[in-house]
Enzyme design. Structure first.
Site, PDB file in Angstrom:
ATOM      1  N   GLU A 109      -0.784  -0.950   9.558  1.00  0.00           N
ATOM      2  CA  GLU A 109      -0.981  -2.385   9.853  1.00  0.00           C
ATOM      3  C   GLU A 109       0.314  -3.017  10.349  1.00  0.00           C
ATOM      4  OE1 GLU A 109      -2.813  -3.067   5.902  1.00  0.00           O
ATOM      5  OE2 GLU A 109      -4.333  -4.178   7.029  1.00  0.00           O
ATOM      6  N   GLU A 129      -7.365   2.738   3.009  1.00  0.00           N
ATOM      7  CA  GLU A 129      -7.589   1.801   1.897  1.00  0.00           C
ATOM      8  C   GLU A 129      -8.943   1.980   1.239  1.00  0.00           C
ATOM      9  OE1 GLU A 129      -6.115   1.061   4.720  1.00  0.00           O
ATOM     10  OE2 GLU A 129      -4.561  -0.465   4.451  1.00  0.00           O
TER      11      GLU A 129
END
Ligand code: 3HC
Length: 702
Positions: A109, A129
């Site tokens: 990210e 995640e």
């Protein structure tokens, strides 16, 4: 405090280096994110800087947010990943990221907040995640679909599997591949971007998340939801991932980001996410042996022998040849040896037919197998794994023979699932070299390996076995000697309780359905039919003479076997099976046997609720797990969880039986057990360690 982010300017490139070993986790508390923010700000205001390059020290860019900080209160005065990304979106200079090694979650990210990305060959790039029960919470669900399109981004976010450097280039996650020394190559690449005038500011947040031409968003996401709900039963995060990607398509960036944040906050507080995070750390803890120094030497294992070419031996041998270790496969009878080799070849051929293995790779693996008909030929191997019939005398005879021929420092392992390793070791002159390597069937598939230490197993033999588990891509868990070790001793109590529930009024299909709804891959009776009921029957017949006549004994399984119902292989067991079909069909004949055995035992049958079925079966696992901790057979509660997650189909999103007990609360567990002790029987007495922890308000913990 050691500096966790470094800064230097080279060739007009501001190099901001993350340096938080071992994986450059983006820790708030240690100041990694604050460091990045401070240095990027400095670079933005430094007139000499024409491009900002984010890079990791060591072997990777970043393994993501620091998972140990989840659920902890914010650290005042310290920037978060979201703060950093929000600032990056305001920077007026081009930003680049140099991806290397595992670049995961928040790490990716962060890189997506840059405008340009290069990656070193060999990187693993992904948003895992979801495997922790959460979703990319720092813009990943909003930036990735904008950068590479929804169709490519969705599976990466929902599935969580990483892609290679080359695939990342194809997908458009990275702009260029670099090779050689990362730092030198990345700085040269960045400087060239500037020099060539290519370096522009291109923010993913300013792009549109595109669906393939002609695909309508509502239909696309409805289909995705249906697929994901089916594939990820019990897991809340994957569906939330779909919702966030949908928001990336339908909403402006800022609104999508807010939605993502809200869903992240919701998920991180769920029991499922806590369980999955527990599983992550438990898996890593399992690799550690209390009291064994990190620098314990390991023996090198370059050649292996497997004694016994049956289903188990063949599966075990495959593990080694799969990673390039040659194996001598030993069986005295030539036809059995040939059958064993043929079964292995058939297994590989099936994988080749599915397109998951190249033919030449299969040939290479088969060529690593050498059939051998005599133990006398094992004088040169580093490790022997005995996988013959489960009979003490047979195993002892083999170990005596091995002791006579094996070279010094060879490791002698047994795959026994029940027998006393110490009694096997005792027939050799080298008990220190003897260890248990308990593989689970099918041994080439199941990830669990129970590593059983005997009383005299040498520390370097234990260390070697733990390392070997990793080499052959298993999850090794160290356990001590007892009947059934950790997994089988617990499962015996679980099966026994399931059988008692039948006598008391449940049906096999009700028990299976209840436990499958809890999340087990398969209920106990379907497992029994698959594995074959005759194996347990043979063991029970051997034990009959020593059984305590006052102990409750459920006889239905024996009756099934007496009627020739051995499970799927005979077309009937706890269920009936039609030719060519694997789905179990409830059978009134079985119900009649159950009713009959209950009547003989004087047990009045009643309606039993699904909640009671799940509670009784799972709490039996918990109680035996507690006994194993009391006895020191398991090193830690989380190891027991790992045994159950990787060997017995316990739902990962419940974290394992011991974690589940912690969630339920140990006083509640003990109270339920006391209730069953009063209503069902004396075997419901809580183990000492369980009762103690409950009284002290404690937990099993890690
Ligand atoms: N946070 C905290 N600790 C971490 C970590 C992380 N993200 N990633 C790894 N570690 C720790 C491990 O617990 C281990 O600690 P130990 O030595 O004390 O046991 C150590 O780092 C080394 O890890 P591994 O043994 O797993 O090393 P490998 O080389 O085998 O694997 C890896 C490296 C692929 C990065 C693997 O550790 C991994 O998969 N890590 C988790 C990646 C992940 O899930 N990232 C997403 C985090 S959530 C997130 O970013 C939220 C964001 O969206 C807001």
């Amino acid at each position: 405090m050691t500096e966790v982010v470094h800064y230097e300017v080279r060739q007009h490139v501001a190099v901001v280096t993350l340096d938080n070993p071992p994986v450059n986790a983006l820790s708030v508390g240690k100041g990694v994110l604050q460091g990045i923010l401070d240095h990027v700000k400095a670079a933005e205001h430094d007139p000499d800087v024409r491009l900002i390059l984010l890079i990791g020290a060591g072997r990777n860019f970043s393994g993501g947010a620091d998972i140990t900080e989840f659920g902890k209160p914010p650290v005042p005065g310290m920037a978060t990943l979201r703060d950093v990304l929000a600032y990056l979106d305001t920077v007026t200079k081009p930003i680049a990221a140099a991806i290397a090694g595992p670049t995961m979650g928040g790490g990716l990210e962060l890189a997506l907040g840059a405008h340009w990305r290069c990656a070193l060959t060999g990187a693993q790039i992904g948003l895992p995640e979801v495997k922790l029960g959460i979703l990319p919470g720092a813009g990943g669900t909003q930036r990735l679909p904008r950068l590479i399109g929804v169709e490519a981004a969705l599976p990466m976010i929902v599935g969580g599997d990483p892609v290679t450097t080359e695939r990342a280039l194809e997908l458009g996650i990275v702009d260029d591949i670099v090779t050689g020394d990362l730092r030198a190559a990345a700085v040269a690449w960045a400087a060239k971007l500037v020099k060539d005038g290519r370096a522009s500011v291109r923010r993913a947040s300013a792009m549109a998340a595109a669906l393939p031409d002609g695909v309508e968003a509502d239909a696309f996401f409805a289909q995705a939801r249906e697929r994901v709900a089916k594939e990820w039963r019990g897991y809340p995060a994957p569906l939330e991932c779909v919702a966030c990607v949908e928001a990336a398509v339908k909403q402006p960036f800022a609104a999508g980001l807010r939605f993502e944040r809200e869903r992240f906050e919701h998920l991180v507080a769920t029991d499922e996410s806590r369980a999955l995070r527990h599983a992550f750390f438990a898996e890593r803890a399992a690799g550690k042996v209390d009291g064994l120094p990190d620098d314990t030497p390991v023996r090198s294992i370059r050649s292996v022998a497997v004694i016994g070419a049956g289903t188990m031996g063949g599966g075990i041998a495959m593990n080694f040849v799969n990673v390039g270790i040659p194996v001598k496969l030993v069986e005295r009878a030539p036809d059995a040896l040939q059958r064993g080799l043929a079964t292995i070849a058939k297994n590989y051929a099936a994988t080749v037919a599915k397109g998951r293995l190249a033919q030449d790779e299969m040939d290479r693996r088969m060529a690593l197998l050498t059939p051998v008909d005599d133990i006398a030929q094992l004088g040169d191997v580093d490790l022997v794994v005995e996988a013959v019939f489960e009979e003490m005398e047979v195993k002892q005879a083999i170990f005596r023979a091995l002791d006579a021929v094996a070279k010094p420092a060879a490791i002698l392992a047994t795959n026994t699932s029940t027998l006393d390793i110490d009694a096997i070791a005792a027939v050799t002159q080298r008990p220190g070299d003897v260890i248990g390597l308990h593989f689970f069937s099918p041994a080439n598939v199941m990830k669990l390996l129970e590593i059983v230490r005997g009383a005299r197993t040498a520390p370097d033999v234990i260390a070697t076995a733990m390392k070997l588990a990793k080499t052959i891509r298993k999850v090794g868990v160290l356990v001590g000697v007892c009947d059934g070790f950790v997994g089988n001793r617990m499962v015996a109590a679980y099966f026994r309780e399931a059988a008692f529930l039948l006598e008391e009024g449940a049906s096999p299909q009700q028990v299976d359905r209840a436990l499958e709804a809890f999340g087990f891959a398969m209920g106990p009776f379907r497992v029994g039919d698959l594995a074959g009921l005759d194996i347990g029957w043979a063991i029970r017949k051997r034990q009959a003479a020593t059984r305590d006549p006052n102990e409750r004994y459920a006889a239905a399984a024996d009756r099934l076997c007496e009627a020739g119902r051995f499970g799927q292989k005979t077309g009937a067991g706890w269920y009936r099976y039609e030719p060519g079909r694997r789905d179990p069909i409830p059978d009134p004949e079985v119900d009649a046997i159950i009713v009959q055995t209950a009547a003989e035992a004087g047990i009045a049958r009643r309606e039993i609720g699904d909640a009671e079925i799940v509670e009784r079966c799972v709490l039996q696992l918990v109680n035996v797990g507690a006994e194993l901790l009391d006895e020191g057979v398991a090193q830690r509660a989380s190891d027991i969880d790992i045994v159950y997650l990787f060997g017995y189909g316990f739902p990962r999103y419940r974290g394992g039986p011991m974690f589940h007990a912690d969630l339920v609360g140990l006083p509640n567990v003990v109270a339920a057990m006391e209730r069953y002790r009063a209503s069902v029987g004396a075997w419901w007495t809580p183990a000492a360690g369980l009762a103690r922890r409950a009284a002290e308000g404690g937990r099993f913990g890690g």
